[in-house]
Design a protein around this motif. Structure first.
Motif, PDB file in Angstrom:
ATOM      1  N   GLY A   1    -113.364  -7.184-116.900  1.00  0.00           N
ATOM      2  CA  GLY A   1    -113.716  -6.899-115.524  1.00  0.00           C
ATOM      3  C   GLY A   1    -112.548  -6.998-114.569  1.00  0.00           C
ATOM      4  N   LEU A   2    -111.612  -7.924-114.811  1.00  0.00           N
ATOM      5  CA  LEU A   2    -110.442  -8.066-113.943  1.00  0.00           C
ATOM      6  C   LEU A   2    -109.500  -6.874-114.093  1.00  0.00           C
ATOM      7  CD1 LEU A   2    -109.695 -11.886-114.383  1.00  0.00           C
ATOM      8  CD2 LEU A   2    -110.904 -10.761-112.513  1.00  0.00           C
ATOM      9  N   TRP A   3    -109.328  -6.405-115.334  1.00  0.00           N
ATOM     10  CA  TRP A   3    -108.496  -5.212-115.539  1.00  0.00           C
ATOM     11  C   TRP A   3    -109.134  -3.990-114.882  1.00  0.00           C
ATOM     12  CZ3 TRP A   3    -103.679  -5.336-117.365  1.00  0.00           C
ATOM     13  CH2 TRP A   3    -103.261  -6.426-118.133  1.00  0.00           C
ATOM     14  N   LYS A   4    -110.420  -3.883-114.994  1.00  0.00           N
ATOM     15  CA  LYS A   4    -111.125  -2.749-114.396  1.00  0.00           C
ATOM     16  C   LYS A   4    -110.949  -2.750-112.879  1.00  0.00           C
ATOM     17  CE  LYS A   4    -115.737  -0.632-114.471  1.00  0.00           C
ATOM     18  NZ  LYS A   4    -117.115  -0.773-114.998  1.00  0.00           N
TER      19      LYS A   4
ATOM     20  N   GLN B   1    -113.644   4.023-120.319  1.00  0.00           N
ATOM     21  CA  GLN B   1    -114.424   4.804-119.360  1.00  0.00           C
ATOM     22  C   GLN B   1    -113.778   4.777-117.980  1.00  0.00           C
ATOM     23  OE1 GLN B   1    -118.434   3.022-120.093  1.00  0.00           O
ATOM     24  NE2 GLN B   1    -119.110   5.131-120.181  1.00  0.00           N
ATOM     25  N   GLU B   2    -113.278   3.609-117.570  1.00  0.00           N
ATOM     26  CA  GLU B   2    -112.641   3.509-116.263  1.00  0.00           C
ATOM     27  C   GLU B   2    -111.385   4.373-116.202  1.00  0.00           C
ATOM     28  OE1 GLU B   2    -112.444   2.910-112.569  1.00  0.00           O
ATOM     29  OE2 GLU B   2    -114.012   1.888-113.703  1.00  0.00           O
TER      30      GLU B   2
ATOM     31  N   PHE C   1    -109.531  11.790-123.886  1.00  0.00           N
ATOM     32  CA  PHE C   1    -110.834  11.712-124.541  1.00  0.00           C
ATOM     33  C   PHE C   1    -110.665  11.665-126.058  1.00  0.00           C
ATOM     34  CE2 PHE C   1    -113.097  13.168-120.629  1.00  0.00           C
ATOM     35  CZ  PHE C   1    -114.131  12.236-120.669  1.00  0.00           C
ATOM     36  N   THR C   2    -109.807  12.526-126.580  1.00  0.00           N
ATOM     37  CA  THR C   2    -109.575  12.539-128.025  1.00  0.00           C
ATOM     38  C   THR C   2    -108.985  11.219-128.491  1.00  0.00           C
ATOM     39  OG1 THR C   2    -109.168  14.930-127.932  1.00  0.00           O
ATOM     40  CG2 THR C   2    -108.406  13.754-129.896  1.00  0.00           C
TER      41      THR C   2
ATOM     42  N   GLN D   1    -120.644  11.818-124.624  1.00  0.00           N
ATOM     43  CA  GLN D   1    -121.627  12.421-123.724  1.00  0.00           C
ATOM     44  C   GLN D   1    -120.980  12.805-122.390  1.00  0.00           C
ATOM     45  OE1 GLN D   1    -125.537  10.566-123.319  1.00  0.00           O
ATOM     46  NE2 GLN D   1    -125.193   9.403-125.205  1.00  0.00           N
ATOM     47  N   ILE D   2    -120.151  11.909-121.859  1.00  0.00           N
ATOM     48  CA  ILE D   2    -119.476  12.210-120.591  1.00  0.00           C
ATOM     49  C   ILE D   2    -118.536  13.404-120.762  1.00  0.00           C
ATOM     50  CG2 ILE D   2    -117.844  11.301-118.904  1.00  0.00           C
ATOM     51  CD1 ILE D   2    -119.015   8.529-119.443  1.00  0.00           C
ATOM     52  N   TRP D   3    -117.822  13.430-121.871  1.00  0.00           N
ATOM     53  CA  TRP D   3    -116.916  14.551-122.128  1.00  0.00           C
ATOM     54  C   TRP D   3    -117.692  15.863-122.189  1.00  0.00           C
ATOM     55  CZ3 TRP D   3    -113.242  14.991-126.996  1.00  0.00           C
ATOM     56  CH2 TRP D   3    -112.351  16.051-126.777  1.00  0.00           C
ATOM     57  N   ALA D   4    -118.836  15.857-122.871  1.00  0.00           N
ATOM     58  CA  ALA D   4    -119.640  17.073-122.978  1.00  0.00           C
ATOM     59  C   ALA D   4    -120.125  17.537-121.605  1.00  0.00           C
ATOM     60  CB  ALA D   4    -120.819  16.825-123.908  1.00  0.00           C
ATOM     61  N   ARG D   5    -120.533  16.603-120.759  1.00  0.00           N
ATOM     62  CA  ARG D   5    -121.001  16.988-119.418  1.00  0.00           C
ATOM     63  C   ARG D   5    -119.859  17.561-118.578  1.00  0.00           C
ATOM     64  NH1 ARG D   5    -123.681  11.805-119.888  1.00  0.00           N
ATOM     65  NH2 ARG D   5    -125.878  12.112-120.410  1.00  0.00           N
TER      66      ARG D   5
END
Length: 940
Positions: free
Chosen positions: A361-364, A403-404, A430-431, A457-461
């Motif tokens: 969480g701190l890195w994010k 993801q971030e 992504f790859t 899923q995010i990549w597909a969207r």
């Protein structure tokens, strides 16, 4: 200049004293050599011993350096190496060791002061002062430490003789009072040092009595006096401890008195200090790390709303609680939302991840802050790469940090262009993320961390929405389905929604048809979606095909469910029949034993029965006159003694009965109570607990249990269970007057009673609740708890607490034992928070305890299998190969007929995208129990 000369004289005195000491040692050695040869022998022995010590120390230094080359994040190893190098006087190697440690960790105030003092002694000459200044600048960035600022200012005074030296001293003092001047307990020392310096400067421009100053000298003196006035006024406006003495000093020093504005500011600061004093006193009285006291103090300051004081209090808290991620998160959130000063925000985020690198969480938050304040792309990418090497404790943490980063890269892309450097970088990321999840994360944790393929899923969207590349999106969804997600209805519906938004009806129909065939958890819902789609989009032919497929699938599913229910009912009936048969066989054996015993007893039993009947007739006649409720305890005891034919077993409590028929029924119940191993009927199971694993040799078990459980609440009755010979069977029942007491009684589970752990569990009739299982401890990851293995069997709770308490606040310690009470060499230690547990793992793993090397890890016990043998659900995910007493047979032939060979496929039941439990897939059979095999063989 005076201060500079004093410092130089001090260093000269130290050097002269050192030279004198060397001369004395030389003279002493000469004198020793002149005494009949004894001095020579002693010196040779001392030289030999010192050389041996040097060799041992050098070997230890090399060992520590080699260990750090393997694991550079071993904090204690860094400390040991620095201590040993300083002891050996290896100054250059010592400097390098400290620099390497400072690159990885923020250093404490003590380490910095020790390092700074060594460097000051090494760089006495003027040209080398800049190196020490650079070291001070690095030191003041780690934590807000008043003592380091004071040392910095004192050192700068020694360089006043150089060009611009006076201005540099004042600049450092100004930065010091800005950084730590609001420190309630230590800030006053910095203000006073600053004033003393200015007073010393005033003495250099103050003329001797009777001397007339020129106009320029008068202006210089007036400006210096005004500087001191200003320092007094600034200090008195700040709430500090012992500020009353400062005000008295100002009154005495000022020739013109104290201005009204200064008095007003002083009183207001004094009132604020009165509000803060209870919190400061609580901090003084508390033991480290004082987290709760600091938290209350911070909440108070947040209500007051002074940003400078709030920030100072955060810094004080973090200096003593630097390994608490929640406190760093709270501080950074305050800076992000309230102050929003770029340099301050980013520096605090950087210090947060250096102190608690394991906290995702701190890195994010750090990555978001960098993007929010417009940091350049290389800087953001570099911080992300450092985050990947930080060593998170969960596989899902890596998914979140990826993801971030992917979100950040997506926000950089201009999708109005068909192709761009940023878009290619996003696709490459992504790859890379998918490869990272498959290789690094799975190898370390044994799981991908992304079972639902959220990243894909995010990549597909993104491909479908922004890039208008629906074909690439379909390829990604095909890959998602091949990773074990085809059996989940929610995954198919996500794919269907994607096709519905960006695809065409043909692919929508194909997706729903595949979903009806593959879905194992909610096929009804998918079928309903397909039919709804055909109502809106399809032709009559499409509708007929959809109806036929859904009906076929659902009918087959209903047949499978009926078979499963029938098998479960059969298994339950078989278990019930077996239980009844065992109970009947036990009763027959008991009756047979009693008959044999009665034959041997013969005349003695007959005489006792005659006595019993005589007593019964007398007491029955008396009782008929008294009434049923007047039977005394002594009479009941005599009655029960007659029922048993001997003295009643210890701990037996008869129930009051009315007439002779009732007493005969009570006798039968007593007989069943003593002969049957099963639970006797209690009047209220909800207010009872079952006690087991007690020693058979326990004397007076009823009294012992009453002593143990009387603190839980009023006890209605205690029923220890005895064998037919009157010996205690190691278990029993305690019934309370209130159900509230049961919860307190369950807390005594695993309490040691005469060297054995006593098991306490709810009192449940398993004949009525066959699936009831009790398991006390968690089977999921517990970040605040550590698991220790390899402990010596002699280790007890007190020794383990002494071993672990230096790493944090201990909430609970549990030593794992066998049922007999013997230790297994395993333990669980629960800390106040996950940061303390993580530090304990880093510092204790591999430690030696009584010649045993212990292993320490975050508590993450495997899933406990509570299924019954013989149930239809598999005992484990993979079938076990069972061999006979002689191991694997030579021929390796299977003696099971081929018709009985059946492959079982397991699928995971998913709710809201999370795997819950494993059930057989559609169209696949479950593993058969022994009873099923028997039926199939007999039917041949």
């Amino acid at each position: 200049m005076a201060a500079s000369s004093n410092a130089e004289q001090t260093h000269l005195q130290d050097m002269e004293e050192g030279d004198a000491g060397m001369e004395e040692r030389d003279m002493g050695s000469d004198e020793g050599e002149g005494e009949d040869g004894m001095g020579v022998d002693n010196s040779e022995e001392e030289e030999d011993n010192s050389s041996e010590d040097e060799k041992e120390n050098e070997a230890e230094i090399q060992r520590l350096e080699e260990q750090l080359s393997i694991n550079a994040f071993d904090y204690n190893c860094h400390l040991d190496l620095i201590k040993l190098l300083k002891q050996e006087g290896e100054l250059l190697r010592l400097r390098k060791a400290r620099e390497k440690m400072a690159e990885l960790f923020p250093l404490t105030e003590e380490i910095w002061l020790d390092w700074l003092k060594d460097e000051i002694r090494l760089t006495e000459e003027e040209p080398n002062r800049d190196k020490v200044y650079e070291l001070f600048e690095t030191a003041v960035k780690d934590y807000i430490c008043p003592d380091i600022w004071l040392e910095y200012a004192q050192y700068s005074i020694g360089g006043m003789g150089s060009p611009g030296g006076m201005d540099k001293v004042r600049s450092i003092f100004e930065r010091a009072v800005t950084a730590v001047g609001l420190h309630v307990t230590k800030g006053q020392a910095v203000w006073e040092a600053y004033r003393e310096f200015e007073n010393a400067m005033q003495s250099t421009v103050q003329p001797p009595p009777g001397m007339i100053l020129s106009r320029e000298e008068q202006e210089l003196l007036k400006a210096q006096i005004e500087r001191i006035h200003t320092l007094f006024r600034r200090q008195l406006a700040v709430p500090l401890m012992d500020m009353e003495s400062t005000y008295a000093e100002y009154e005495e020093w000022s020739e013109d008195g104290v201005a009204e504005t200064v008095v007003h500011q002083y009183k207001r600061a004094l009132q604020q200090m009165a509000k803060c004093r209870p919190f400061e006193e609580a901090l003084i009285a508390a033991e480290p790390p004082k987290l709760a006291e600091y938290q209350s103090y911070i909440d108070f300051e947040l209500k007051e709303g002074d940003p400078a004081r709030i920030l100072m209090l955060f810094e004080r808290t973090l200096a003593e609680n630097c390994l608490v991620p929640d406190m760093w998160a709270k501080c950074t959130i305050y800076l992000d939302r309230q102050l929003k000063v770029k340099d301050l925000v980013l520096s605090t985020h950087e210090r947060a991840v250096r102190n608690c690198p394991w906290t995702m969480g701190l890195w994010k938050s750090y990555l978001l802050a960098l993007e929010r304040h417009g940091a350049d792309h290389p800087t953001v990418s570099d911080v992300f790469e450092k985050a990947l090497t930080a060593g998170f404790i969960q596989a899902t943490d890596y998914v979140d940090i990826w993801q971030e980063h992917l979100d950040y890269l997506r926000r950089r892309v201009d999708f109005s262009k068909e192709s761009s450097k940023e878009l290619e970088e996003l696709r490459g990321a992504f790859t890379r993320s998918l490869d990272y999840m498959k290789q690094d994360v799975e190898e370390r944790f044994g799981e991908s961390g992304d079972p639902s393929c959220i990243i894909m899923q995010i990549w597909a969207r993104i491909e479908a929405l922004h890039c208008k590349n629906i074909q690439k999106a379909r390829e990604l969804w095909d890959s998602i389905m091949t990773k074990g997600n085809a059996k989940y209805a929610n995954m198919w519906l996500e794919y269907y929604n994607l096709e519905r938004s960006y695809g065409d009806p043909v692919h929508c129909r194909k997706a729903l048809h595949r979903a009806v065939q593959c879905t194992a958890d909610y096929p009804e819902h998918v079928s309903e979606v397909l039919l709804t789609f055909e109502r809106v989009e399809g032709s009559l032919e499409d509708w007929d095909v959809a109806v036929q497929k859904t009906e076929t699938r659902l009918n087959r599913l209903n047949v499978q469910r009926a078979k499963v229910a029938e098998k479960e009912a059969n298994v339950a009936r078989q278990e019930e029949d077996k239980s009844d048969q065992r109970r009947k066989n036990k009763g027959d054996k008991t009756a047979q034993k009693k008959g044999q015993k009665g034959t041997r007893a013969g005349e003695k039993r007959k005489a006792e029965q005659d006595d019993y009947h005589d007593q019964w007739n007398d007491k029955s006649a008396t009782k008929r006159h008294r009434g049923h409720g007047d039977q005394t305890a002594d009479e009941r005891m005599e009655t029960e003694a007659g029922l048993f034919g001997r003295k009643a077993p210890p701990g037996y409590k008869p129930a009051a009965t009315g007439n002779k028929r009732d007493q005969q029924g009570a006798a039968a119940a007593v007989q069943k109570h003593n002969d049957d191993d099963d639970k006797p009927e209690l009047r209220n199971d909800n207010s009872s607990v079952f006690i087991s694993n007690l020693a058979y040799t326990l004397e007076e078990p009823e009294a012992k249990l009453r002593t143990l459980f009387e603190t839980c609440g009023p006890i209605a009755q205690i029923r220890p269970v005895f064998a037919t010979k009157g010996t205690f069977k190691g278990y029993g029942y305690v019934q309370f007057e209130s159900t509230v007491s049961v919860a307190e009684a369950l807390k005594l589970d695993r309490r040691e009673v005469e060297g054995r752990p006593m098991f306490v569990s709810p009192c449940v009739d398993k004949n009525k609740n066959p699936d009831f299982k009790v398991f006390k401890y968690q089977t999921a990851m517990e970040k605040q708890k550590i698991f220790i293995s390899g402990l010596p069997f002699s280790c007890n709770k007190e020794q383990l607490e002494q071993l672990c308490k230096s790493h944090g606040t201990i909430k609970d310690i549990r030593l794992v034992t066998y049922r007999s009470g013997k230790p297994k060499g395993l333990a669980y230690v629960e800390f106040a928070d996950e940061a303390q547990a993580s530090q304990a793992v880093l510092k204790m793993d591999g430690m030696c305890v009584e010649d045993n090397t212990i292993a320490v890890a975050i508590s993450n016990p495997p899933r406990r299998n509570l299924d019954k043998p013989g149930s239809n659900r598999p005992m484990m995910d993979m079938p076990r190969q069972v061999f006979g007493a002689r191991g694997r047979g030579r021929t390796q032939l299977s003696l099971l007929p081929r018709s009985l060979h059946r492959q079982s496929g397991l699928v995971s039941k998913v709710e809201n995208g999370t795997a819950a439990e494993q059930v057989p897939a559609a169209g696949e059979t479950k593993p058969l129990s022994n009873s099923d095999f028997a039926k199939m063989l007999l039917s041949k």
